[in-house]
Design a protein around this motif. Structure first.
Motif, PDB file in Angstrom:
ATOM      1  N   ASP A  62       0.830  -1.188   0.000  1.00 43.64           N
ATOM      2  CA  ASP A  62       0.000   0.000   0.000  1.00 43.64           C
ATOM      3  C   ASP A  62       0.872   1.247   0.000  1.00 43.64           C
ATOM      4  O   ASP A  62       2.036   1.229   0.409  1.00 43.64           O
ATOM      5  N   GLY A  63       0.280   2.354  -0.403  1.00 41.90           N
ATOM      6  CA  GLY A  63       1.006   3.610  -0.437  1.00 41.90           C
ATOM      7  C   GLY A  63       0.332   4.582  -1.378  1.00 41.90           C
ATOM      8  O   GLY A  63      -0.732   4.316  -1.944  1.00 41.90           O
ATOM      9  N   VAL A  64       0.953   5.727  -1.554  1.00 42.11           N
ATOM     10  CA  VAL A  64       0.505   6.724  -2.527  1.00 42.11           C
ATOM     11  C   VAL A  64       1.261   6.469  -3.829  1.00 42.11           C
ATOM     12  O   VAL A  64       2.494   6.465  -3.840  1.00 42.11           O
ATOM     13  N   TYR A  65       0.507   6.242  -4.894  1.00 44.48           N
ATOM     14  CA  TYR A  65       1.110   5.961  -6.193  1.00 44.48           C
ATOM     15  C   TYR A  65       0.923   7.199  -7.070  1.00 44.48           C
ATOM     16  O   TYR A  65      -0.205   7.630  -7.329  1.00 44.48           O
ATOM     17  N   ILE A  66       2.037   7.744  -7.496  1.00 48.09           N
ATOM     18  CA  ILE A  66       2.042   8.966  -8.306  1.00 48.09           C
ATOM     19  C   ILE A  66       2.528   8.597  -9.704  1.00 48.09           C
ATOM     20  O   ILE A  66       3.577   7.979  -9.867  1.00 48.09           O
ATOM     21  N   VAL A  67       1.743   8.979 -10.696  1.00 51.13           N
ATOM     22  CA  VAL A  67       2.097   8.730 -12.098  1.00 51.13           C
ATOM     23  C   VAL A  67       2.350  10.082 -12.745  1.00 51.13           C
ATOM     24  O   VAL A  67       1.429  10.894 -12.891  1.00 51.13           O
ATOM     25  N   ASP A  91      -0.780  12.421 -11.822  1.00 49.95           N
ATOM     26  CA  ASP A  91      -1.963  11.824 -11.198  1.00 49.95           C
ATOM     27  C   ASP A  91      -1.547  11.201  -9.873  1.00 49.95           C
ATOM     28  O   ASP A  91      -0.497  10.549  -9.787  1.00 49.95           O
ATOM     29  N   VAL A  92      -2.383  11.382  -8.849  1.00 53.91           N
ATOM     30  CA  VAL A  92      -2.082  10.911  -7.499  1.00 53.91           C
ATOM     31  C   VAL A  92      -3.198   9.975  -7.065  1.00 53.91           C
ATOM     32  O   VAL A  92      -4.376  10.327  -7.129  1.00 53.91           O
ATOM     33  N   LEU A  93      -2.838   8.768  -6.604  1.00 53.81           N
ATOM     34  CA  LEU A  93      -3.831   7.797  -6.172  1.00 53.81           C
ATOM     35  C   LEU A  93      -3.401   7.184  -4.848  1.00 53.81           C
ATOM     36  O   LEU A  93      -2.248   6.761  -4.694  1.00 53.81           O
TER      37      LEU A  93
END
Length: 698
Positions: free
Chosen positions: A379-384, A393-395
């Motif tokens: 898990d974590g913050v995934y930044i594309v 984009d931040v998810l």
């Protein structure tokens, strides 16, 4: 760099002349090597025996400054392994299984050929990239770059090859949907012809296709729907028309029984002929030349990125230009560590990878992030972050962060960038990602972990380029429309046609019917509508003058200008040859002339849609649905109300016409540069001057 290689070769020749010059040679070589010792870049001359060549493409340690041309070094290493490199980022259009076919075609050149198949990169100059790769690889030959599905650039180094001529032939002779394999095959064929024949062929292709595009090789799903719809119409419309028209023809008559039985037989045969012929005529089965990728090809890029993120939370695509320098990477690593140790924080994974429609996720960053999250398994913050267009984009996947805050409160200057970011080659991604980490630090925490909802699945690659069956989709509605068309045709034949023609002949000399012409203003008018309306309006204006001596004043000038557009013959508006933009100009001039004739003159016409009539205001209005580009235009009262109450509705009200240079593509009327309509926003007087100037009348 090329000078360095020349110096080495020249020094080698000196060494063979005498042993007495060996010391001088060693001194010269030592002096030449000094810049390489102190330079931050990797050596310019790379051969198979250079020991550290591949080390330049490895992921640098934190705090180390990676080579300034990491992209070129990485691609050079791929070509050193195999002279054909097909990216894993285009599986929907160019799966990596096509590499053997590219290699087979490359052998036909008779030259050492190095081919790169990469995603489209707006921020990279293809010729410069090929030059940098050649300098890294250190091998002469023909270097070719395919971006997306087209042969984008080609350069010969140390060999003679008509690269420019081959590029010209490929671009002119083939349709845009030919596909990369066919494009490269045509390119190779021209290279094999030699310089003289290639130059002649390029000139012939340029002359032949200067004003027209080659016919498209494939149709799309909408074209197949039209084919299905037409098949359905014909399958019911033709047999029913035969039956109904035959019944109308023998109304009140008695015929032989054999003839009465023949009509149903003819109708049945026509239906059978249509049903059997349609699949032969509409025999297309695919919408592009793309091959079906394997599941491994569809997941290759995600696995590569996930593996990189497990080693380093900041992954930069090696096939793309570098957008982060060492200082920015170190700063991001520090911010990521601090966020992970903060209350409610956690891991942050940053992927600097382009998002294209041809990728496994079809250009959807949410889908890409979800796939990478599944492969990383944490898990974590995934930044594309897209290094090509600069979008971010931040998810959130599983951290105690307010996802709604991340979704709705992120400023556009972070996710999309501003004017400064648009002008910068790196889109200021390092600066914006640092600000994004500050935003994450300030994001409210929640009691429980939150995650983004599962995104919609991307289109199946197996279905994306396969056309639906002919007897499906719009075929069934076509059956009902065909039956209705048969009934309508029978009614027209029975009487409507001769009634309409009779009324037209009886009243056309009189001006009264034209004074009450219906006022219509479609936004995307058909050519037939424009022909009918232009003829009616021009004839109505001409009928209001008693003779040539009566053509004085403003309305007479407008009539003369309208006639100049059709060479003085109103009947030309009803025949092919007059483009839609000219027909609109005729309508505008005629309507303005009729208004002036009735005492309602106006010099301004609605700049949103000239068919709306006189304008009452000038207003800055939005002219594109995407973005916020505005233009000062005169507007009529309804358009003014729309511009004030609903600015986003103006693009839908713009008059759009087919541009002859672009086929069926419709453009706003003022963007068709060779049309006098471009003068409409400046007033009717300017339009008249433009028409007169084009006709050489002053």
């Amino acid at each position: 760099m090329r000078a360095a290689r020349t110096n080495h070769a020249w020094a080698g020749r000196i060494r063979t002349r005498s042993n007495g010059r060996a010391r001088v040679l060693r001194l010269l070589l030592a002096l030449c090597a000094l810049p390489a010792v102190f330079a931050t870049a990797t050596p310019a001359h790379a051969t198979d025996t250079t020991p550290d060549t591949r080390a330049t493409t490895a992921a640098p340690a934190r705090g180390a400054d990676p080579a300034p041309d990491t992209q070129a070094a990485y691609l050079a290493d791929r070509l050193r392994e195999n002279p054909v490199h097909v990216t894993d980022q285009l599986p929907r259009e160019v799966p990596r299984s096509t590499a053997p076919d590219f290699a087979r075609l490359a052998k036909k050149t008779g030259l050492p050929t190095y081919l790169l198949v990469l995603p489209m990169q707006n921020s990279t100059d293809g010729k410069e990239l090929l030059g940098a790769v050649h300098d890294r690889l250190g091998r002469d030959g023909l270097y070719v770059l395919i971006e997306g599905t087209d042969v984008a650039e080609a350069t010969a180094y140390g060999v003679r090859a008509p690269a420019e001529a081959a590029l010209t032939v490929t671009r002119y002779e083939l349709a845009y949907d030919a596909g990369p394999l066919l494009s490269f095959e045509r390119f190779v064929d021209v290279i094999a012809q030699g310089e003289e024949k290639a130059a002649s062929r390029a000139e012939a292709a340029r002359e032949k296709y200067r004003d027209e595009e080659p016919a498209e090789m494939y149709i799309g799903p909408s074209d197949r729907q039209n084919q299905s719809f037409l098949t359905g119409i014909l399958l019911t419309g033709v047999p029913l028309s035969i039956l109904l028209l035959a019944a109308y023809a023998r109304r009140g008559r008695t015929g032989k029984p054999a003839l009465r039985l023949m009509v149903p037989g003819v109708a049945l045969l026509s239906a059978a002929a249509i049903a059997l012929t349609a699949p032969v005529v509409f025999d297309e089965t695919r919408s592009s030349a793309a091959r079906l990728p394997t599941p491994a090809e569809m997941s290759a890029r995600v696995e590569r990125v996930a593996a990189g993120l497990k080693q380093d939370p900041v992954y930069a695509d090696p096939e793309s230009p570098r957008v982060l320098d060492a200082r920015q990477r170190d700063r991001l690593h520090e911010r990521i560590r601090d966020f992970r140790r903060s209350d409610g924080g956690g891991p942050v994974y940053i992927s600097l990878v382009p998002q294209t429609p041809e990728s496994e996720s079809a250009g959807d960053p949410d889908l890409f992030a979800a796939a990478v999250h599944a492969k990383v398994g944490g898990d974590g913050v995934y930044i594309v972050a897209d290094p090509d267009d600069g979008t971010i984009d931040v998810l959130n996947h599983g951290l105690r962060l307010d996802s709604s805050h991340l979704s709705f409160d992120l400023p556009d200057s972070l996710t999309l960038g501003d004017s400064r970011a648009d002008e910068a080659d790196d889109h200021l991604l390092g600066e914006r990602l640092d600000r994004l980490m500050t935003f994450l630090d300030e994001t409210p925490r929640t009691d429980r972990p939150q995650s983004e909802p599962a995104p919609a699945a991307a289109p199946r690659a197996a279905d994306e380029h396969t056309l639906p069956a002919l007897y499906s989709t719009d075929f069934w509605p076509g059956l009902f429309v065909g039956a209705f068309a048969a009934l309508l045709l029978t009614g027209l034949v029975a009487g409507a046609t001769w009634i309409v023609r009779g009324l037209w002949r009886r009243h056309s000399p009189e001006p009264e019917p034209f004074d009450s012409l219906p006022f219509t203003a479609p936004t995307q008018p058909s050519t037939s509508y424009l022909r009918r309306t232009a003829y009616a309006e021009l004839t109505a204006l001409g009928a209001q003058f008693t003779g040539p001596n009566d053509r004085g004043g403003r309305s007479g000038d407008l009539l003369d200008a309208a006639l100049l557009l059709v060479d003085g013959d109103p009947g030309r508006t009803r025949r092919p040859g007059v483009d839609p933009a000219t027909l609109v100009a005729v309508i505008v001039l005629a309507r303005t002339g009729r208004a002036a004739r009735t005492g309602r003159p106006s010099n301004l016409c609605c700049g949103v849609n000239p068919l709306h009539g006189p304008a009452e205001h000038r207003h800055h209005v939005r002219v594109t649905a995407d973005g916020n580009r505005r233009r000062l235009l005169p507007v009529c009262a309804p358009c003014h109300d729309t511009a004030v109450a609903e600015p986003g509705g103006i693009p839908g009200r713009l008059l759009k016409l087919p541009d002859p240079a672009l086929g069926n593509t419709r453009l706003p009327y003022y963007d068709i540069t060779d049309s006098p309509l471009t003068a409409v926003p400046d007033g009717i007087g300017r339009l008249v001057d433009r028409v007169r100037g084009a006709a050489g009348v002053h």
